[in-house]
Design an enzyme around this catalytic site. Structure first.
Site, PDB file in Angstrom:
ATOM      1  N   SER A 135      52.068  27.410  36.388  1.00  8.82           N
ATOM      2  CA  SER A 135      51.369  26.391  36.882  1.00  8.82           C
ATOM      3  C   SER A 135      52.418  25.503  36.417  1.00  8.82           C
ATOM      4  O   SER A 135      53.042  25.234  35.560  1.00  8.82           O
ATOM      5  CB  SER A 135      49.778  26.100  36.550  1.00  8.82           C
ATOM      6  N   TYR A 148      43.880  24.725  29.176  1.00 13.44           N
ATOM      7  CA  TYR A 148      44.537  25.308  30.423  1.00 13.44           C
ATOM      8  C   TYR A 148      46.256  25.139  30.120  1.00 13.44           C
ATOM      9  O   TYR A 148      47.087  26.277  30.631  1.00 13.44           O
ATOM     10  CB  TYR A 148      44.366  24.527  31.750  1.00 13.44           C
TER      11      TYR A 148
HETATM   12  P1  NDP Z   1      40.710  31.241  42.535  1.00 15.49           P
HETATM   13  O1  NDP Z   1      39.738  30.676  41.608  1.00 15.49           O
HETATM   14  O2  NDP Z   1      40.689  30.992  44.056  1.00 15.49           O
HETATM   15  O3  NDP Z   1      41.197  32.548  42.152  1.00 15.49           O
HETATM   16  C1  NDP Z   1      41.219  32.978  41.116  1.00 15.49           C
HETATM   17  C2  NDP Z   1      41.297  34.595  41.036  1.00 15.49           C
HETATM   18  O4  NDP Z   1      41.300  35.277  39.726  1.00 15.49           O
HETATM   19  C3  NDP Z   1      39.917  35.215  41.586  1.00 15.49           C
HETATM   20  O5  NDP Z   1      40.145  36.452  42.623  1.00 15.49           O
HETATM   21  C4  NDP Z   1      39.279  35.872  40.293  1.00 15.49           C
HETATM   22  O6  NDP Z   1      38.528  36.834  40.608  1.00 15.49           O
HETATM   23  C5  NDP Z   1      40.453  36.211  39.527  1.00 15.49           C
HETATM   24  N1  NDP Z   1      39.953  36.251  37.987  1.00 15.49           N
HETATM   25  C6  NDP Z   1      39.489  35.344  37.439  1.00 15.49           C
HETATM   26  N2  NDP Z   1      39.237  35.919  36.264  1.00 15.49           N
HETATM   27  C7  NDP Z   1      39.390  37.175  36.125  1.00 15.49           C
HETATM   28  C8  NDP Z   1      39.047  38.216  35.211  1.00 15.49           C
HETATM   29  N3  NDP Z   1      38.803  38.111  33.996  1.00 15.49           N
HETATM   30  N4  NDP Z   1      39.629  39.680  35.656  1.00 15.49           N
HETATM   31  C9  NDP Z   1      40.222  39.689  36.965  1.00 15.49           C
HETATM   32  N5  NDP Z   1      40.371  38.635  37.742  1.00 15.49           N
HETATM   33  C10 NDP Z   1      39.940  37.635  37.481  1.00 15.49           C
HETATM   34  O7  NDP Z   1      42.056  30.300  41.937  1.00 15.49           O
HETATM   35  P2  NDP Z   1      43.673  30.194  42.408  1.00 15.49           P
HETATM   36  O8  NDP Z   1      43.871  31.184  43.658  1.00 15.49           O
HETATM   37  O9  NDP Z   1      43.894  28.754  42.728  1.00 15.49           O
HETATM   38  O10 NDP Z   1      44.426  30.748  41.157  1.00 15.49           O
HETATM   39  C11 NDP Z   1      45.339  31.801  41.292  1.00 15.49           C
HETATM   40  C12 NDP Z   1      46.401  31.465  40.036  1.00 15.49           C
HETATM   41  O11 NDP Z   1      46.872  30.511  40.147  1.00 15.49           O
HETATM   42  C13 NDP Z   1      45.514  31.081  38.627  1.00 15.49           C
HETATM   43  O12 NDP Z   1      46.424  31.820  37.574  1.00 15.49           O
HETATM   44  C14 NDP Z   1      45.676  29.833  38.515  1.00 15.49           C
HETATM   45  O13 NDP Z   1      45.773  29.378  37.219  1.00 15.49           O
HETATM   46  C15 NDP Z   1      47.094  29.444  39.181  1.00 15.49           C
HETATM   47  N6  NDP Z   1      47.270  28.006  39.734  1.00 15.49           N
HETATM   48  C16 NDP Z   1      46.337  27.582  40.689  1.00 15.49           C
HETATM   49  C17 NDP Z   1      46.623  26.448  41.273  1.00 15.49           C
HETATM   50  C18 NDP Z   1      45.942  25.785  41.981  1.00 15.49           C
HETATM   51  O14 NDP Z   1      45.795  24.329  42.146  1.00 15.49           O
HETATM   52  N7  NDP Z   1      45.045  26.427  42.723  1.00 15.49           N
HETATM   53  C19 NDP Z   1      47.701  25.559  40.591  1.00 15.49           C
HETATM   54  C20 NDP Z   1      48.653  26.389  39.750  1.00 15.49           C
HETATM   55  C21 NDP Z   1      48.167  27.488  39.358  1.00 15.49           C
HETATM   56  P3  NDP Z   1      37.196  37.428  40.414  1.00 15.49           P
HETATM   57  O15 NDP Z   1      36.261  35.888  39.941  1.00 15.49           O
HETATM   58  O16 NDP Z   1      36.418  37.919  41.329  1.00 15.49           O
HETATM   59  O17 NDP Z   1      37.334  38.219  39.081  1.00 15.49           O
END
Ligand code: NDP
Length: 243
Positions: A135, A148
């Site tokens: 990020s 975070y």
């Molecule tokens: P979302 O919340 O839309 O997606 C997060 C995903 O992570 C979901 O599919 C969730 O699936 C999965 N997840 C969370 N915990 C677990 C776990 N313990 N095991 C397996 N899967 C898990 O967020 P984003 O798409 O925005 O985020 C994706 C990545 O991008 C993250 O690492 C986030 O930190 C990073 N990011 C996002 C930004 C943003 O502004 N959106 C900016 C910078 C980085 P489920 O709950 O079904 O397990």
């Protein structure tokens, strides 16, 4: 069924960036292993040559079993995108310590689990790519982001180290550092004032036009460059984001 393209494994494929990556990679015919806890969200995409597994990335055994089962069908993993992550914003003075632990477990340990599952085979084959989703908060501080930031600075750091360890084996280890993009990510923060403040900032600067699909396409672009080309770190934000 085997296809010409090699296996792509995407964690956190049930929403946001991961779900968009699943759609984009599938459009180009890659066989996919999609991992997240909400399996129904991945299954409802109805994509061909896709295996969906309910996996918590903090459980290395579960993670490894899912990868090995998919590899038995599609061959060794050529790309792992460690994308699963959580963002529970809070002030370090008052935040529930359980939230820190969740973030460090998922965002850091989950990434390292995935890397260890695929790294040795990649080293042996002298080919393969790992893309870790860090990020912009893995490069600079933001208010209420202490844990975070700790987790994402961790991802930035461990990716840099692994890149050095894997480059003699011709394996690419990249990280992508997105700025704010609308997904479900913010919704898990438990402090409503912080959520409101974050949204106010995003709207005030106008950082609302970049999409999860833009990020997904960028990751796919980096992967599809020749194996000899390493786009080591990608910072991607809305053009209007000012920090
Ligand atoms: P979302 O919340 O839309 O997606 C997060 C995903 O992570 C979901 O599919 C969730 O699936 C999965 N997840 C969370 N915990 C677990 C776990 N313990 N095991 C397996 N899967 C898990 O967020 P984003 O798409 O925005 O985020 C994706 C990545 O991008 C993250 O690492 C986030 O930190 C990073 N990011 C996002 C930004 C943003 O502004 N959106 C900016 C910078 C980085 P489920 O709950 O079904 O397990």
């Amino acid at each position: 069924m085997k296809t010409n393209n090699k296996l792509v494994v995407i964690t956190g494929a049930s929403s946001g960036f991961g779900l968009e990556m699943a759609k984009e990679f599938s459009k180009s015919g890659y066989p996919l292993l999609l991992l997240a806890r909400r399996i129904e969200k991945m299954q409802s995409l109805n994509l061909p040559n896709v295996i969906c597994k309910k996996v918590d990335v903090t459980d290395k055994e579960q993670f490894e079993t899912a990868v090995r089962d998919a590899e038995a069908i599609y061959g060794k993993t050529d790309l792992l995108v460690n994308n699963a992550g959580v963002m529970l914003l809070g002030n370090i003075a008052s935040q529930d310590t359980k939230e820190w632990k969740t973030m460090l477990d998922v965002n850091v340990m989950g990434v390292m689990n995935g890397m260890q599952v695929v790294m040795n085979d990649m080293k042996e084959r002298k080919s393969g790519t790992i893309i870790n989703v860090s990020s912009i908060a893995g490069l600079q501080p933001f208010e209420n982001h202490a844990a975070y930031c700790a987790s994402k600075f961790g991802v930035t750091g461990l990716t840099r180290v692994a890149r050095g360890e894997m480059s003699p084996f011709n394996v690419r280890v990249l990280s992508i550092m997105p700025g704010a993009v609308q997904t479900e990510l913010l919704s898990h923060t438990t402090d409503q004032n912080i959520i409101d403040g974050y949204k106010d900032w995003q709207n005030a600067v106008g950082a609302v036009n970049i999409t999860a699909n833009d990020v997904a396409k960028t990751i796919k672009y980096a992967y599809e460059l020749p194996q000899s080309v390493s786009l080591r770190e990608i910072i991607i934000t809305d053009t209007m984001q000012d920090s």
